[in-house]
Each structure stands twice: as structure tokens, then as C-alpha cells.
Design a protein around this motif. Structure first.
Motif, PDB file in Angstrom:
ATOM      1  N   ILE A 175      29.930  65.009 -32.176  1.00  0.00           N
ATOM      2  CA  ILE A 175      31.044  64.641 -33.036  1.00  0.00           C
ATOM      3  C   ILE A 175      32.277  65.457 -32.659  1.00  0.00           C
ATOM      4  N   ASP A 176      33.380  64.769 -32.436  1.00  0.00           N
ATOM      5  CA  ASP A 176      34.669  65.426 -32.239  1.00  0.00           C
ATOM      6  C   ASP A 176      35.336  65.508 -33.604  1.00  0.00           C
ATOM      7  N   HIS A 177      35.528  66.709 -34.108  1.00  0.00           N
ATOM      8  CA  HIS A 177      36.035  66.896 -35.467  1.00  0.00           C
ATOM      9  C   HIS A 177      37.557  66.948 -35.554  1.00  0.00           C
ATOM     10  N   GLY A 178      38.230  66.686 -34.432  1.00  0.00           N
ATOM     11  CA  GLY A 178      39.673  66.548 -34.478  1.00  0.00           C
ATOM     12  C   GLY A 178      40.387  67.778 -35.002  1.00  0.00           C
ATOM     13  N   LEU A 179      41.190  67.583 -36.040  1.00  0.00           N
ATOM     14  CA  LEU A 179      42.010  68.660 -36.584  1.00  0.00           C
ATOM     15  C   LEU A 179      41.176  69.852 -37.010  1.00  0.00           C
ATOM     16  N   LEU A 180      39.940  69.610 -37.386  1.00  0.00           N
ATOM     17  CA  LEU A 180      39.071  70.710 -37.797  1.00  0.00           C
ATOM     18  C   LEU A 180      38.648  71.577 -36.608  1.00  0.00           C
ATOM     19  N   GLU A 181      38.891  71.101 -35.387  1.00  0.00           N
ATOM     20  CA  GLU A 181      38.644  71.908 -34.189  1.00  0.00           C
ATOM     21  C   GLU A 181      39.787  72.899 -33.949  1.00  0.00           C
ATOM     22  N   ASN A 182      40.896  72.709 -34.641  1.00  0.00           N
ATOM     23  CA  ASN A 182      42.039  73.616 -34.535  1.00  0.00           C
ATOM     24  C   ASN A 182      41.707  74.911 -35.267  1.00  0.00           C
ATOM     25  N   PRO A 183      41.820  76.063 -34.606  1.00  0.00           N
ATOM     26  CA  PRO A 183      41.465  77.333 -35.254  1.00  0.00           C
ATOM     27  C   PRO A 183      42.262  77.627 -36.523  1.00  0.00           C
ATOM     28  N   ALA A 184      43.418  76.990 -36.679  1.00  0.00           N
ATOM     29  CA  ALA A 184      44.258  77.242 -37.851  1.00  0.00           C
ATOM     30  C   ALA A 184      43.842  76.413 -39.060  1.00  0.00           C
ATOM     31  N   VAL A 185      42.863  75.515 -38.878  1.00  0.00           N
ATOM     32  CA  VAL A 185      42.477  74.595 -39.950  1.00  0.00           C
ATOM     33  C   VAL A 185      41.000  74.782 -40.271  1.00  0.00           C
ATOM     34  N   SER A 186      40.704  74.933 -41.562  1.00  0.00           N
ATOM     35  CA  SER A 186      39.308  75.139 -41.959  1.00  0.00           C
ATOM     36  C   SER A 186      38.868  74.228 -43.101  1.00  0.00           C
ATOM     37  N   ASP A 187      39.796  73.566 -43.755  1.00  0.00           N
ATOM     38  CA  ASP A 187      39.474  72.713 -44.889  1.00  0.00           C
ATOM     39  C   ASP A 187      38.771  71.448 -44.399  1.00  0.00           C
ATOM     40  N   PRO A 188      37.563  71.170 -44.882  1.00  0.00           N
ATOM     41  CA  PRO A 188      36.805  70.006 -44.396  1.00  0.00           C
ATOM     42  C   PRO A 188      37.458  68.660 -44.696  1.00  0.00           C
ATOM     43  N   GLN A 189      38.452  68.615 -45.581  1.00  0.00           N
ATOM     44  CA  GLN A 189      39.110  67.330 -45.847  1.00  0.00           C
ATOM     45  C   GLN A 189      39.885  66.823 -44.628  1.00  0.00           C
ATOM     46  N   TYR A 190      40.122  67.730 -43.643  1.00  0.00           N
ATOM     47  CA  TYR A 190      40.841  67.334 -42.431  1.00  0.00           C
ATOM     48  C   TYR A 190      39.903  67.009 -41.274  1.00  0.00           C
ATOM     49  N   ASP A 191      38.627  66.963 -41.559  1.00  0.00           N
ATOM     50  CA  ASP A 191      37.638  66.640 -40.535  1.00  0.00           C
ATOM     51  C   ASP A 191      37.899  65.244 -39.964  1.00  0.00           C
ATOM     52  N   GLY A 192      37.880  65.142 -38.637  1.00  0.00           N
ATOM     53  CA  GLY A 192      37.996  63.846 -37.989  1.00  0.00           C
ATOM     54  C   GLY A 192      39.400  63.272 -37.921  1.00  0.00           C
ATOM     55  N   LYS A 193      40.406  64.052 -38.307  1.00  0.00           N
ATOM     56  CA  LYS A 193      41.786  63.561 -38.240  1.00  0.00           C
ATOM     57  C   LYS A 193      42.403  63.961 -36.900  1.00  0.00           C
ATOM     58  N   PHE A 194      43.108  63.024 -36.299  1.00  0.00           N
ATOM     59  CA  PHE A 194      43.763  63.250 -35.013  1.00  0.00           C
ATOM     60  C   PHE A 194      45.243  62.937 -35.138  1.00  0.00           C
ATOM     61  N   LYS A 195      46.008  63.524 -34.244  1.00  0.00           N
ATOM     62  CA  LYS A 195      47.456  63.354 -34.301  1.00  0.00           C
ATOM     63  C   LYS A 195      47.847  61.901 -34.059  1.00  0.00           C
ATOM     64  N   ASN A 196      48.739  61.397 -34.888  1.00  0.00           N
ATOM     65  CA  ASN A 196      49.257  60.046 -34.696  1.00  0.00           C
ATOM     66  C   ASN A 196      50.110  60.022 -33.428  1.00  0.00           C
ATOM     67  N   PRO A 197      49.714  59.275 -32.421  1.00  0.00           N
ATOM     68  CA  PRO A 197      50.487  59.270 -31.176  1.00  0.00           C
ATOM     69  C   PRO A 197      51.764  58.455 -31.307  1.00  0.00           C
ATOM     70  N   SER A 198      52.721  58.757 -30.465  1.00  0.00           N
ATOM     71  CA  SER A 198      53.923  57.933 -30.382  1.00  0.00           C
ATOM     72  C   SER A 198      53.548  56.556 -29.855  1.00  0.00           C
ATOM     73  N   LEU A 199      54.224  55.530 -30.366  1.00  0.00           N
ATOM     74  CA  LEU A 199      54.036  54.182 -29.836  1.00  0.00           C
ATOM     75  C   LEU A 199      54.978  53.883 -28.676  1.00  0.00           C
ATOM     76  N   ARG A 200      55.833  54.842 -28.332  1.00  0.00           N
ATOM     77  CA  ARG A 200      56.654  54.685 -27.140  1.00  0.00           C
ATOM     78  C   ARG A 200      55.716  54.548 -25.936  1.00  0.00           C
ATOM     79  N   ASN A 201      55.974  53.545 -25.104  1.00  0.00           N
ATOM     80  CA  ASN A 201      55.202  53.285 -23.881  1.00  0.00           C
ATOM     81  C   ASN A 201      53.737  52.953 -24.147  1.00  0.00           C
ATOM     82  N   VAL A 202      53.413  52.587 -25.381  1.00  0.00           N
ATOM     83  CA  VAL A 202      52.009  52.340 -25.719  1.00  0.00           C
ATOM     84  C   VAL A 202      51.418  51.189 -24.913  1.00  0.00           C
ATOM     85  N   ALA A 203      52.249  50.245 -24.498  1.00  0.00           N
ATOM     86  CA  ALA A 203      51.731  49.092 -23.755  1.00  0.00           C
ATOM     87  C   ALA A 203      51.277  49.448 -22.349  1.00  0.00           C
TER      88      ALA A 203
END
Length: 381
Positions: free
Chosen positions: A269-297
Motif C-alpha cells: 500500500i502506498d499511503h501517499g501523504l501519510l508517507e510524508n514525515p511531517a504528516v501523522s494523522d491517519p485521516q490523510y492516509d492515501g491522499k496524493f497531490k492534485n496534479p496540474s492539468l496543464r499538458n495533461v493530454a
């Protein structure tokens, strides 16, 4: 590889003609460093290998793990995530917690663990699955191999930039390396804002019927909910990055292919934001940064793990939460797989009206016109 070396040769040749009156800027130095493969263990890989300036700053190598992961300098290692686009990364603020929004915002990498672009630039050279140098000191020694670098670093960062006798949190020359790449990434090359959409805002491009429908849907709160994650300003604002730089769990399934390439066990399991050493609250488990849609195509595959190869598949994935007829992943011919981290899926942000095929076509058409002008030839018709 030949292209990288050729670009580096041309850039260094130009640098050799910089005279005392027009000395090289930090950003120009950063461009040379960005293209230089000498900062990888086997001298085969530069920043531009995974963030190719000719390919919208993404990794389009044929050996890039079938597109989902990037091959490292050692010739066999792969990372466990899809390399994000470096373009428009300079629009992201430093990583922080916004008390009003009650959201983490900004930073670099999918989990925001690098506060700034300079912090991000320090990561890949020392990552054994990427450029593979053993230490920051090893990178500084590579800098010192090149008299041009030595002279330029001393001029930009001081005569003592290579002095390691005094204790520093980060070696001064390593920090200079990172600062120069950050300066380059802050140039207009990485954020040109010259897509068809930008030209439309200036009255220089007329939208097709389908593109205009997609634009209307994108900015509408009554149809889809794209702008809850992919809008920073207001409708049709100039220089919109098409991300709010926040983090969400949209229920992306695991990707067995990237786990295999990275040597991770099935079920990892990739836990996303919870893999960041600055974040420990489990409510952020599995959250990833919203990417820019610029050049998404032109920056497939999609999601943090490259699980979807087509932009239309992404739209059908979003729609399957609201459309009982959208049950099959068109890329696999099988039902959609379950979320990798099911307990924190941001269901409210995924609520929307069910989409017809035409509306999905329209949204894809709109996203295609977010492509920088120089990358428009990369769009598959």
C-alpha cells in the motif's frame, strides 16, 4: 542519451562564450546542471531523463517501465511511483498546513515531502533507484571535476562554497546545485501559459463546439466537480495552474505492474501523504497531490502509480462513482478495482452528475487545449 549529451554540449559551448559583462545567471547554470548526466552514479542519467524538456517534462523513454515507472541509472531499478510532470511545478507554494482549509497544501513530489523545488532537486541524485550517487559529497566531487562549474559556483555562491570543514546541515555546494536547478525551474520554460486555452482568453483562438462544451462543464458546479481540485483562481483567470495544490484520495486502485517493477510485494500500500514525515494523522492516509492539468493530454500515464494509460479512462473512472452504467474499466475490460486506501476516499469531492459519452468527449477536448503550444504536436489526434 545522445540527445541529452548533445544538448549539454551545446549549452556548455554557449556557456564558454559568456563574457565578464554578461556572466551566467543562476538559472542558466541550473539549466546546464539539469541536462548533465554526470550527476548520476554511472553518468547515464540527468534530471532531464525523467523530465524531458521536449516531452512536457515527463519520462517518455521506451524503457520507462511500460510508461508507469522510470528506469534508474543502474539499468534495473524502478521507482514505486509514476514520475510527475516537472512543468508548472513552480506554481506550487511551500508545503504547509492551511488552518482555514484544514488541508495540507503545496510542496513537491506526490506526497509533498520536499518543501521547495530546491529540496526536491536534492532527492533524485541520491536515490538508489534513480541517479544513485552514494552521498552529497559524491555529488560535490562531480561538480569539482569540471573547472567551469568550479568557477561558476564560486562566483555565484562564494569562494568558500566547496569548504566542507565547517559543519553545515547541507553542504554549501550541494545547496548551490539545488538552488540553481530551482532557479531554472522557475523560468518561463516550465510554465509558458501559451496553450490554445490561454490564446482563447486573449481572443487569439476560437474554441470548437466540443471544446466550449468541455469548458462549460469543467467550470460548472452543477455537472461535474473538476474545479474542487483543479482550480486555484476563478473561471477563465489568466495563468491558472489547474490545481489547488491540495491532496485528495480519489479511490485510485493499486497498480500491480508498478509494484512488480519496483520489487514490491503484491498488496503493498502506498499511503501517499501519510508517507510524508511531517504528516501523522491517519485521516490523510492515501491522499496524493492534485496534479496540474496543464499538458495533461501529453503526460500519460495517469495517477500517482500510472494505473490508467488514457485520459478518457480517467474521466470514466471519475464517472463510475455517479453513473451506474459505467462499471467497466475500458483498458482492462474488467470491473473497476477497489481503492488502494478505501477508508479515506474523498467521496464529497467525487459527487457529480452522471456523464454521457459526449460530455466525457467534451471534457477530454477541453483538457487537450491546456497543452503548451510547443507540445501540441505530441497530442494524439
Amino acid at each position: 542519451m545522445k540527445k541529452i549529451v548533445y544538448c549539454l554540449f551545446i549549452t556548455l559551448a554557449a556557456a564558454s562564450h559568456v563574457n565578464a559583462e554578461t556572466q551566467m545567471t543562476e538559472a542558466q547554470l541550473g539549466q546546464i546542471l539539469f541536462l548533465d548526466p554526470n550527476f548520476s552514479a554511472n553518468r547515464t542519467m540527468s534530471c532531464s531523463t525523467c523530465h524531458d524538456p521536449a516531452k512536457a517534462f515527463t519520462d517518455h523513454r521506451e524503457n520507462a517501465g511500460n510508461g508507469v515507472a522510470s528506469l534508474g541509472d543502474d539499468g534495473h531499478s524502478f521507482g514505486g511511483r509514476n514520475a510527475p510532470m516537472a512543468g508548472y511545478a513552480n506554481t506550487s507554494p511551500s508545503f504547509h498546513f492551511d488552518a482555514a482549509l484544514k488541508e495540507y497544501v503545496g510542496g513537491q513530489f506526490w506526497d509533498g515531502r520536499a518543501n521547495t523545488l530546491a529540496d526536491q532537486a536534492m532527492g533524485p541524485p541520491l536515490n538508489p533507484a534513480e541517479m544513485g550517487l552514494p552521498s552529497a559529497q559524491a555529488l560535490v566531487e562531480r561538480i569539482q571535476e569540471n573547472p567551469f562549474y568550479v568557477t561558476t559556483f564560486k562566483r555565484l555562491y562564494g569562494e568558500s562554497v566547496f569548504d566542507s570543514s565547517t559543519k553545515h546541515d547541507v553542504l554549501p555546494a550541494f545547496q548551490g546545485f539545488a538552488n540553481a536547478i530551482q532557479a531554472f525551474e522557475n523560468t518561463k520554460q516550465f510554465a509558458t501559459y501559451d496553450s490554445k486555452y490561454d490564446r482563447f482568453l486573449k481572443g487569439e483562438y476560437e474554441l470548437t463546439v466540443l471544446e466550449d462544451l468541455g469548458r462549460t462543464l469543467f467550470f460548472s458546479n452543477n455537472n461535474v466537480n473538476c474545479n474542487s481540485c483543479h482550480l486555484l483562481k476563478t473561471e477563465d483567470s489568466k495563468q491558472e495552474p489547474f490545481t489547488n495544490h491540495q491532496y485528495r484520495n480519489i479511490g485510485v486502485p493499486s497498480n500491480a505492474e508498478i509494484l512488480r517493477l519496483a520489487g514490491l510485494k503484491a498488496g503493498h500500500i502506498d499511503h501517499g501523504l501519510l508517507e510524508n514525515p511531517a504528516v501523522s494523522d491517519p485521516q490523510y492516509d492515501g491522499k496524493f497531490k492534485n496534479p496540474s492539468l496543464r499538458n495533461v493530454a501529453v503526460t500519460a500515464p495517469y495517477m500517482h502509480n500510472g494505473v490508467f494509460k488514457e485520459l478518457r479512462t480517467v474521466m470514466e473512472f471519475y464517472d463510475h462513482y455517479n453513473n451506474p452504467e459505467r462499471t467497466i474499466n475500458p483498458e482492462t475490460g474488467l470491473p473497476w478495482e477497489l481503492p488502494e486506501v478505501p477508508n479515506t476516499v474523498d467521496k464529497a469531492d467525487l459527487e457529480a452528475q452522471a456523464l454521457t459519452d459526449r460530455k466525457i468527449d467534451a471534457l477530454v477536448a477541453f483538457m487537450k487545449i491546456l497543452t503548451d503550444k510547443r507540445f501540441e504536436p505530441l497530442i494524439e489526434k
